[in-house]
Design a protein around this motif. Sequence first.
Motif, PDB file in Angstrom:
ATOM      1  N   GLY A  10       0.733  -1.055  -0.013  1.00 20.95           N
ATOM      2  CA  GLY A  10      -0.024  -0.021  -0.155  1.00 20.95           C
ATOM      3  C   GLY A  10       0.898   1.063   0.024  1.00 20.95           C
ATOM      4  N   ALA A  11       1.854   1.212   0.744  1.00 23.32           N
ATOM      5  CA  ALA A  11       2.813   2.497   0.674  1.00 23.32           C
ATOM      6  C   ALA A  11       3.655   2.619  -0.496  1.00 23.32           C
ATOM      7  CB  ALA A  11       3.818   2.313   1.740  1.00 23.32           C
ATOM      8  N   VAL A  12       3.951   1.752  -1.140  1.00 26.62           N
ATOM      9  CA  VAL A  12       4.509   1.538  -2.361  1.00 26.62           C
ATOM     10  C   VAL A  12       3.680   2.210  -3.430  1.00 26.62           C
ATOM     11  CG1 VAL A  12       5.674   0.363  -4.164  1.00 26.62           C
ATOM     12  CG2 VAL A  12       6.353   0.009  -1.975  1.00 26.62           C
ATOM     13  N   VAL A  13       2.362   1.513  -3.589  1.00 21.72           N
ATOM     14  CA  VAL A  13       1.490   2.173  -4.619  1.00 21.72           C
ATOM     15  C   VAL A  13       1.187   3.589  -4.248  1.00 21.72           C
ATOM     16  CG1 VAL A  13      -1.087   2.029  -5.156  1.00 21.72           C
ATOM     17  CG2 VAL A  13       0.553  -0.006  -4.934  1.00 21.72           C
ATOM     18  N   ALA A  14       0.991   4.122  -3.264  1.00 23.22           N
ATOM     19  CA  ALA A  14       0.451   5.319  -2.518  1.00 23.22           C
ATOM     20  C   ALA A  14       1.784   6.426  -3.167  1.00 23.22           C
ATOM     21  CB  ALA A  14       0.197   5.480  -1.378  1.00 23.22           C
ATOM     22  N   GLN A  15       2.964   5.857  -2.615  1.00 23.65           N
ATOM     23  CA  GLN A  15       4.028   6.568  -3.022  1.00 23.65           C
ATOM     24  C   GLN A  15       4.478   6.746  -4.383  1.00 23.65           C
ATOM     25  OE1 GLN A  15       5.647   8.625  -0.917  1.00 23.65           O
ATOM     26  NE2 GLN A  15       7.302   9.348  -2.007  1.00 23.65           N
ATOM     27  N   ALA A  26       2.129  10.600   1.517  1.00 25.06           N
ATOM     28  CA  ALA A  26       1.339   9.425   0.761  1.00 25.06           C
ATOM     29  C   ALA A  26       1.792   7.943   1.209  1.00 25.06           C
ATOM     30  CB  ALA A  26       1.678   9.469  -0.872  1.00 25.06           C
ATOM     31  N   ALA A  27       2.956   7.775   1.445  1.00 21.99           N
ATOM     32  CA  ALA A  27       3.462   6.372   1.940  1.00 21.99           C
ATOM     33  C   ALA A  27       3.054   6.172   3.169  1.00 21.99           C
ATOM     34  CB  ALA A  27       4.837   6.409   1.999  1.00 21.99           C
ATOM     35  N   ALA A  28       2.736   7.069   4.090  1.00 23.84           N
ATOM     36  CA  ALA A  28       2.369   6.788   5.277  1.00 23.84           C
ATOM     37  C   ALA A  28       0.825   6.267   5.222  1.00 23.84           C
ATOM     38  CB  ALA A  28       2.544   7.969   6.319  1.00 23.84           C
ATOM     39  N   TYR A  29       0.090   7.104   4.756  1.00 22.43           N
ATOM     40  CA  TYR A  29      -1.253   6.906   4.597  1.00 22.43           C
ATOM     41  C   TYR A  29      -1.500   5.789   3.820  1.00 22.43           C
ATOM     42  CZ  TYR A  29      -2.634  11.292   7.214  1.00 22.43           C
ATOM     43  OH  TYR A  29      -2.842  12.332   8.255  1.00 22.43           O
ATOM     44  N   GLY A  30      -0.795   5.514   2.695  1.00 24.27           N
ATOM     45  CA  GLY A  30      -1.030   4.288   1.833  1.00 24.27           C
ATOM     46  C   GLY A  30      -0.757   2.991   2.651  1.00 24.27           C
ATOM     47  N   ALA A  31       0.072   2.944   3.498  1.00 20.32           N
ATOM     48  CA  ALA A  31       0.575   1.795   4.387  1.00 20.32           C
ATOM     49  C   ALA A  31      -0.713   1.565   5.311  1.00 20.32           C
ATOM     50  CB  ALA A  31       1.601   2.067   5.363  1.00 20.32           C
ATOM     51  N   LEU A  32      -1.256   2.278   5.835  1.00 18.28           N
ATOM     52  CA  LEU A  32      -2.495   2.230   6.610  1.00 18.28           C
ATOM     53  C   LEU A  32      -3.807   1.936   5.796  1.00 18.28           C
ATOM     54  CD1 LEU A  32      -2.498   5.646   8.773  1.00 18.28           C
ATOM     55  CD2 LEU A  32      -2.010   2.982   9.590  1.00 18.28           C
ATOM     56  N   ILE A  98      -5.424   6.747  -1.797  1.00 17.12           N
ATOM     57  CA  ILE A  98      -6.192   5.771  -0.953  1.00 17.12           C
ATOM     58  C   ILE A  98      -6.819   4.740  -1.990  1.00 17.12           C
ATOM     59  CG2 ILE A  98      -7.659   5.701   0.814  1.00 17.12           C
ATOM     60  CD1 ILE A  98      -4.904   7.274   1.612  1.00 17.12           C
ATOM     61  N   THR A  99      -7.535   4.988  -2.652  1.00 19.24           N
ATOM     62  CA  THR A  99      -8.428   3.992  -3.348  1.00 19.24           C
ATOM     63  C   THR A  99      -7.439   2.816  -3.878  1.00 19.24           C
ATOM     64  OG1 THR A  99     -10.176   5.564  -4.060  1.00 19.24           O
ATOM     65  CG2 THR A  99      -9.903   3.499  -5.486  1.00 19.24           C
ATOM     66  N   LEU A 100      -6.307   3.384  -4.605  1.00 21.65           N
ATOM     67  CA  LEU A 100      -5.476   2.247  -5.341  1.00 21.65           C
ATOM     68  C   LEU A 100      -4.704   1.438  -4.265  1.00 21.65           C
ATOM     69  CD1 LEU A 100      -3.983   4.477  -8.195  1.00 21.65           C
ATOM     70  CD2 LEU A 100      -5.612   2.541  -8.168  1.00 21.65           C
ATOM     71  N   ALA A 101      -4.154   2.270  -2.889  1.00 25.62           N
ATOM     72  CA  ALA A 101      -3.756   1.276  -1.805  1.00 25.62           C
ATOM     73  C   ALA A 101      -4.848   0.453  -1.365  1.00 25.62           C
ATOM     74  CB  ALA A 101      -3.211   2.539  -0.622  1.00 25.62           C
ATOM     75  N   LEU A 102      -5.950   0.877  -1.465  1.00 25.93           N
ATOM     76  CA  LEU A 102      -6.858  -0.110  -0.624  1.00 25.93           C
ATOM     77  C   LEU A 102      -7.086  -1.311  -1.515  1.00 25.93           C
ATOM     78  CD1 LEU A 102      -9.877   2.191   0.522  1.00 25.93           C
ATOM     79  CD2 LEU A 102      -8.359   0.531   1.984  1.00 25.93           C
TER      80      LEU A 102
END
Length: 141
Positions: A10-15, A26-32, A98-102
């Motif tokens: 999720g962090a990698v995708v968001a970042q 982006a990475a921090a919230y993407g990890a969550l 966030i959609t892509l990380a989810l």
Amino acid sequence: MDPFSQAALGAVVAQTVGHRSLGYRAAAYGALAGAFPDVDVLFSIGGDFVDQLITHRGITHSLFFAPLAGPALGWLIWYRERARRADPGRKSLWMLVITLALLSHPLLDLLTPYGTQLLLPFSNARFAINAMPIIDPAYTL
């Protein structure tokens, strides 16, 4: 997959998607967001083992969950960031990140032998591609 792998992806995708505008936030919230779909384990607390098997990797792992929950969670993050920073980033970018990380979560679970119910609530069928074990430290690294 284990929660650390889900958070890492999720962090990698968001970042990858949001780093230019959002920075490392982006990475921090993407990890969550990458780990968030596993919240469904809370739905079966107190249930027996079979109930837990049925509930886990259910609706929060559906392909329909991320497009519905992602924009709402992205908006909430943008709203929180707007209160904390002069430049919170674009609202639409937060929603996309966030959609892509989810969405990364059920797609990674798809690669395990246990699989996931990608089409809930329209089908209870589990989809699985036996490409990696449920816990794979090499992948996480």
